[in-house]
Structure formats: structure tokens, C-alpha cells
Scaffold this active site. Structure first.
Site, short mmCIF file in Angstrom:
data_model
loop_
_atom_site.label_atom_id
_atom_site.label_comp_id
_atom_site.label_asym_id
_atom_site.label_seq_id
_atom_site.Cartn_x
_atom_site.Cartn_y
_atom_site.Cartn_z
N THR A 293 11.86 17.19 17.20
CA THR A 293 11.80 15.55 16.96
C THR A 293 13.34 15.42 16.52
O THR A 293 14.14 16.38 16.30
CB THR A 293 10.96 15.25 15.71
OG1 THR A 293 11.48 15.62 14.48
CG2 THR A 293 9.59 15.40 16.01
N GLU B 20 4.99 14.98 19.52
CA GLU B 20 3.94 15.39 18.86
C GLU B 20 2.40 15.30 19.65
O GLU B 20 1.63 15.89 19.62
CB GLU B 20 3.47 15.02 17.59
CG GLU B 20 4.54 15.34 16.43
CD GLU B 20 5.62 14.26 16.19
OE1 GLU B 20 6.36 14.18 15.24
OE2 GLU B 20 5.70 13.52 17.12
N LYS C 241 7.78 -6.60 5.44
CA LYS C 241 7.04 -7.22 4.52
C LYS C 241 7.39 -8.27 3.53
O LYS C 241 8.19 -8.18 2.55
CB LYS C 241 6.32 -6.02 3.54
CG LYS C 241 5.88 -4.70 4.37
CD LYS C 241 5.71 -3.47 3.56
CE LYS C 241 5.31 -2.54 4.45
NZ LYS C 241 5.49 -0.99 3.46
N TRP D 24 2.92 -9.39 6.72
CA TRP D 24 3.87 -8.71 7.82
C TRP D 24 4.36 -9.45 8.58
O TRP D 24 3.55 -10.34 9.19
CB TRP D 24 2.96 -7.26 8.35
CG TRP D 24 2.44 -6.29 7.18
CD1 TRP D 24 2.86 -6.04 5.87
CD2 TRP D 24 1.85 -5.09 7.60
NE1 TRP D 24 2.50 -4.90 5.49
CE2 TRP D 24 1.79 -4.38 6.43
CE3 TRP D 24 1.18 -4.65 8.76
CZ2 TRP D 24 1.16 -3.14 6.56
CZ3 TRP D 24 0.46 -3.40 8.55
CH2 TRP D 24 0.50 -2.50 7.55
#
Length: 558
Positions: free
Chosen positions: A194, A338, A451, A456
Site C-alpha cells: 500500500t 487488498e 463531521k 456527516w
């Protein structure tokens, strides 16, 4: 676990799923298909799948007999998308070793850490990348051999404490066939790391089985639908999640590959599309945004493209609509290192075709294939319904989904709690909804969601809306601290060349034309020259947040 005594076993043969079988199939059944490498001048270089298979065998002999590669030794590549890189893709895992693709856009310190952590013994490098590799060699403790392919300044390796080999000389005269070993299909075949946006990069190790099954999914009609009548422009780098599985999938189905090598700028990409006439292409949104600007300034014939796959980050609907008008329809996809990477792909279902619903399906991240299971998890760990409204973190599992990270050659697998659930599901860090018919809509990364006052705000929704404005080239929205609301959005905007706009009009556009609720509108705005990108072309929002915190941005507050 052994079967119970009363278990009825099948009568099917148990043949391991191996990359060597993909190579053998592609180089025989589809031996006339081609890997076409762009050279930047004159005709592109063409090499048939049969030739690739023969040269992969020669490379395997060289790695074993001259360089001493055995077992699961790691062989790294630092290379562009080209024929030699494809040869390494097949030779290394087919002989039983492990291919480790190095991301040439990572900072030098991360590259050093990754090579040492993986314990790479060999690096196969394109000559044009020697200025990147040579200064790092004194710190690469496990590297014994460097194999150089293509033009470049070899003098940069003078005095290096490694053995240096010329790729063509190394494989010349070797046998063009290899007795590929019958490996355990669960054995390591390839590894990618990654990008290490938080902490050290993490290694993901793919098995022969996972690569084989992932390749089968890629060629299916519900995914990329590739056949031997196609030519795929593989812009997504081979160091980025195995080029989204395309080199393996193309050998499985006989698809010609058009490889851009180092010519990734918009102008040469437009030229190769016009001259070679690919039918399929895959890259991240930033590549397509640059290509769109090039085609707008200097129109080219790209009518051969009938499928454009965009993944890596969310594709702005305005970009999708622009390529639709050019006759090159975009298909949205989602995945990560992944997930090998195919997690979803967005083909509108049959009942929506030709209706107002069709585009709404296409702008989602897409539907999960049969090999990927998904669930949404709420803040308290509760399971959320697939109702298209409940928002939670996406978790996945499946045949080509990572269950842990590589932790070094002598250490047990790494399974951090923030990445894997107690029952083994991968926590993706992506936040979104899933419709009852399995279409995923991502609203943000968990670390990027804003937030504000207990509610949100999706940074992705604001970015897509801003990038639909005719004068905006790019836009990134990040959360910044606010005394009253906790966090509020900061809009960073890149204007098109020669364009001008005031922030009040952009805010009004968001509210009046895009339907953004007033409480979600940014109060803080700034113009920047370009949105910082990660090594794989995604917006690097941590850089913007730091620049804001350090007072480096000229921010206007409405």
C-alpha cells in the site's frame, strides 16, 4: 480439516490454479495476440503472446541458473508498463518465486523500507529509471542483482555493490521452454505494498489461486467483458495492484495489450488511441481528466474505445458525461490493493437501460461480483441493511480479498484491528450505502468524511458538484476545525487555464444547480495551482489539511 467418513467426494480432477497455466494457455491458444509497447517514435514495438511465453521461460532459466533464485525468493520490478515487465509478471511466479512490483512514484525512503522489508534479492529495472534506483542501492541490504532492460545510463551503477546484468544478454540463448513446477495454488505469487498514507506501507501477498480466480472474474461480461477481439490500453501501472489484474486476464482471454511505457502524458495517450485503436482502457480519473483537456484542445479520433474503466478514486459525473459525448462510455469500478483490486464494477442493470435510472446506476461504484461478499458496519459495530440509505463502513471478504498483511520473511502475518474484524472481514475504510440489488455508493473515506455539528458531509459529493462547474478543472474538499461545529468543509479549487470565478458564485452554483443543502456549503475557499496527488493518482488530502494547519493557504471565508 479432513472430510467426515460419510462425506461424498466429487469425481473431479484436482488441478491447481496456477499462473503458469495462464501463461501456457495464453502463449499457445492465443499465441498470435500481442503486447504492443509504445516507443514514442515510429511504429510501436510488437511482441506476440507466443514470444512472451518463450522469453518468460528464458528469464526463468536465467533467474534460476545465473542469479540463483529458488523457492519463494522475491524478485522486484521497477518498471513501466511494457513487454519486458509482462515477461517478468509470468516468469517469476510461474517458476515458484514471488514477483514484487515497486511503485516508482513513492518517496525514496518508502522504497528503501519496502525493498528491505520484502527482502528482495533481484531488481529488474528499466534503464530510464536508473536515476531513481542507483542512489538507493547502498541502502538496499538484501539486493544482490540488478537486471537492466532498455536504454539508460548504466554508468549510474558504477561502483554499486551488486552484480549488474543486461536483460537481453541475460536471457539470450536460454531454452525457450521451462518445466514449470506444480506448486501449491495457495503459495505466494506476487506482492504489492500500500502507499503508506498513514504509517509504514503494508504488504499484500497474492496467491496463485487468488490471481487465477480474479482473472476469471475480470474477463466475465459483468466485469470488463474482454475477448480476443479487444485491445486493452493498460494505463493503470503494473506496480498498482497488478495493473488491476489485466496482464493475467488478457493472457487468459487473448486480449491484445497496448502498453504506454513511460509515455503517460495526455498527448501521447491521445496519439496511441488514434493510431492503435484500442477498444478498452483502464486508468484513474486524473489520467482521464488530462486526456479530456487534451482532446478538447486538439480533437483526436478515439471512436475505437467502447469501454473506459475508471477506478482508484471516484469519477466525477461530469467527466463520465464528457466521455459519453465523445463516444467512449465510462464504467465506474471500485477496489484497493487488498482486493486484488476488483471489488465492484458498475454496469447498469437491464431494467434501467434507456431510462432516467441508467445514469444513476452508472455513477455508483457498482455491483459486487459473486466472488466478493460485502456488509456495512455502523459506528457501534452494528450490521446495517442494504436499503440504499443506511450509511456505514464497507467490509468485504472473498476469494481474492486479503486476510492479513505481510510482516516480513520470518514473522507471522499482520492483522491490525483497525483493518480486519474479529471474524476476518477486511475493513476497507470506505463509507457508503448499498442498495437492495447490491450497488455500492461510496460517500467518503472514513478518514475524510466531514463531521459537522453531529452530521456527516460527504467531501466526494461536494468535489463532484464543483468539478461539474464549467470553469473548474479540479476540486478537493477537506475537513478543517471549526469552533462552533467541530469541523467544516474547506473547498480547494483548481480553475481551468484562463478561467476566473468568484467564490460566492461557486457557492451559489452548488446550492442552486447541484442541490447541495445550505448547511453543507463550504464557508472557506481557496484557489490552488493543483491538487496534490498520491503515488497512484488519488487526491492527497492529508497534504491539504497540513497546508491549511500551517497557514500556507490563502483562504477566503464567505
Amino acid at each position: 480439516m479432513s472430510p467426515r467418513e460419510d462425506t461424498v467426494l466429487s469425481t473431479m480432477q484436482d488441478v491447481p490454479l496456477l499462473i503458469s497455466r495462464i501463461l501456457t494457455h495464453g502463449s499457445t491458444v492465443h499465441g498470435t495476440s500481442q503486447v504492443i509497447t509504445w516507443t514514442g517514435e515510429g511504429e510501436p514495438h510488437r511482441r506476440s503472446f507466443a514470444e512472451i511465453g518463450a522469453r518468460a521461460a528464458q528469464l526463468a532459466h536465467a533467474l534460476r541458473d545465473t542469479l540463483g533464485i529458488r523457492g519463494d525468493d522475491r524478485v522486484a520490478t521497477l518498471a513501466w508498463n511494457n513487454a519486458e515487465h509482462v515477461e517478468a509478471y509470468f516468469a517469476v511466479p510461474s517458476m515458484g518465486a514471488v514477483l514484487h512490483t515497486l511503485n516508482l512514484r513513492l518517496p525514496p525512503e518508502q522504497l528503501v523500507w519496502i525493498v528491505n522489508h520484502a527482502a528482495d534479492r533481484v531488481v529488474i529495472v528499466n534503464g530510464s529509471l536508473l536515476p531513481l534506483l542507483a542512489p538507493l542501492l547502498p541502502r538496499l541490504g538484501t539486493v544482490e542483482h540488478v537486471v537492466v532492460a532498455g536504454p539508460g545510463d548504466r554508468s549510474l551503477l558504477d561502483g554499486a555493490a551488486v552484480r549488474v546484468h543486461e536483460y537481453e544478454e541475460l536471457i539470450a540463448g536460454r531454452p525457450t521452454s521451462y518445466d514449470w513446477p506444480e506448486l501449491d495454488e495457495r503459495a505466494a505469487a506476487a506482492m504489492c505494498y500500500t502507499s503508506g498514507t498513514t504509517g509504514d506501507p503494508k504488504g499484500v501477498v497474492y496467491s496463485h489461486r487468488s490471481v487465477y480466480l480474479h482473472s476469471m472474474q475480470i474477463v466475465m461480461a459483468e466485469a470488463m467483458g474482454l475477448t480476443d477481439r479487444d485491445t486493452s490500453l493498460v494505463v493503470v501501472p503494473q506496480f498498482h495492484v497488478n495493473a488491476w489484474g489485466l496482464p493475467h486476464a488478457t493472457f487468459m482471454s487473448g486480449v491484445n495489450m497496448l502498453m504506454p511505457d513511460r509515455f503517460l502524458q495526455p498527448a501521447p495517450l491521445a496519439e496511441m488511441i488514434e493510431s492503435v485503436r484500442p477498444t478498452h482502457a483502464a486508468a484513474v480519473p486524473t489520467i482521464w481528466q488530462g486526456l479530456l483537456a487534451e482532446l478538447t484542445a486538439r480533437p483526436r479520433d478515439i471512436s475505437s474505445l467502447n469501454r473506459v474503466i475508471i477506478g482508484g478514486s471516484a469519477c466525477p459525473p461530469s467527466l463520465m458525461q464528457a466521455f459519453d459525448k465523445l463516444g467512449a462510455p465510462v464504467c465506474h469500478a471500485w477496489g484497493m490493493t487488498e482486493t486484488s483490486p476488483l471489488g465492484t464494477i458498475s454496469h447498469a442493470p437491464a431494467h434501467s437501460l434507456g431510462t432516467d435510472e441508467e445514469f444513476g446506476y452508472r455513477v455508483t461504484q457498482g455491483r459486487f461480483p459473486a466472488g466478493v461478499e460485502a456488509r456495512l458496519t455502523g459506528p457501534g459495530g452494528e450490521r446495517l441493511p442494504w436499503d440504499g440509505e443506511s450509511t456505514g463502513e464497507l467490509e468485504v471478504r472473498g476469494n481474492w480479498i486479503a486476510g492479513s498483511y505481510y510482516n516480513g520473511p520470518d514473522a507471522p502475518p499482520l492483522r491490525p484491528d483497525d483493518k480486519f474484524s474479529e471474524d476476518g472481514w477486511l475493513k476497507t475504510g470506505d463509507v457508503g450505502t448499498i442498495s437492495p440489488d447490491g450497488f455500492l455508493t461510496l460517500t467518503d473515506r472514513a478518514k475524510d468524511v466531514i463531521k459537522s455539528g453531529g452530521e456527516w458531509i460527504s467531501s466526494v459529493e461536494l468535489e463532484n458538484a464543483l468539478m461539474s462547474h464549467p470553469v473548474v478543472a479540479e476540486a478537493a474538499v477537506v475537513a478543517v476545525p471549526d469552533d462552533r461545529w467541530g469541523e467544516r468543509p474547506l473547498a480547494t479549487v483548481v480553475l481551468k487555464e484562463g478561467a476566473a470565478a468568484d467564490f460566492a458564485s461557486l457557492s451559489a452554483f452548488l446550492e442552486e444547480r447541484c442541490g447541495i443543502a445550505k448547511w453543507q456549503l463550504p464557508e472557506r475557499w481557496t484557489i490552488i495551482e493543483g491538487v496534490p496527488k498520491t503515488s497512484v493518482g488519488k487526491f492527497d488530502k492529508k497534504v491539504l489539511r497540513k497546508r491549511y494547519a500551517d497557514g500556507e493557504l490563502d483562504v477566503t471565508r464567505l
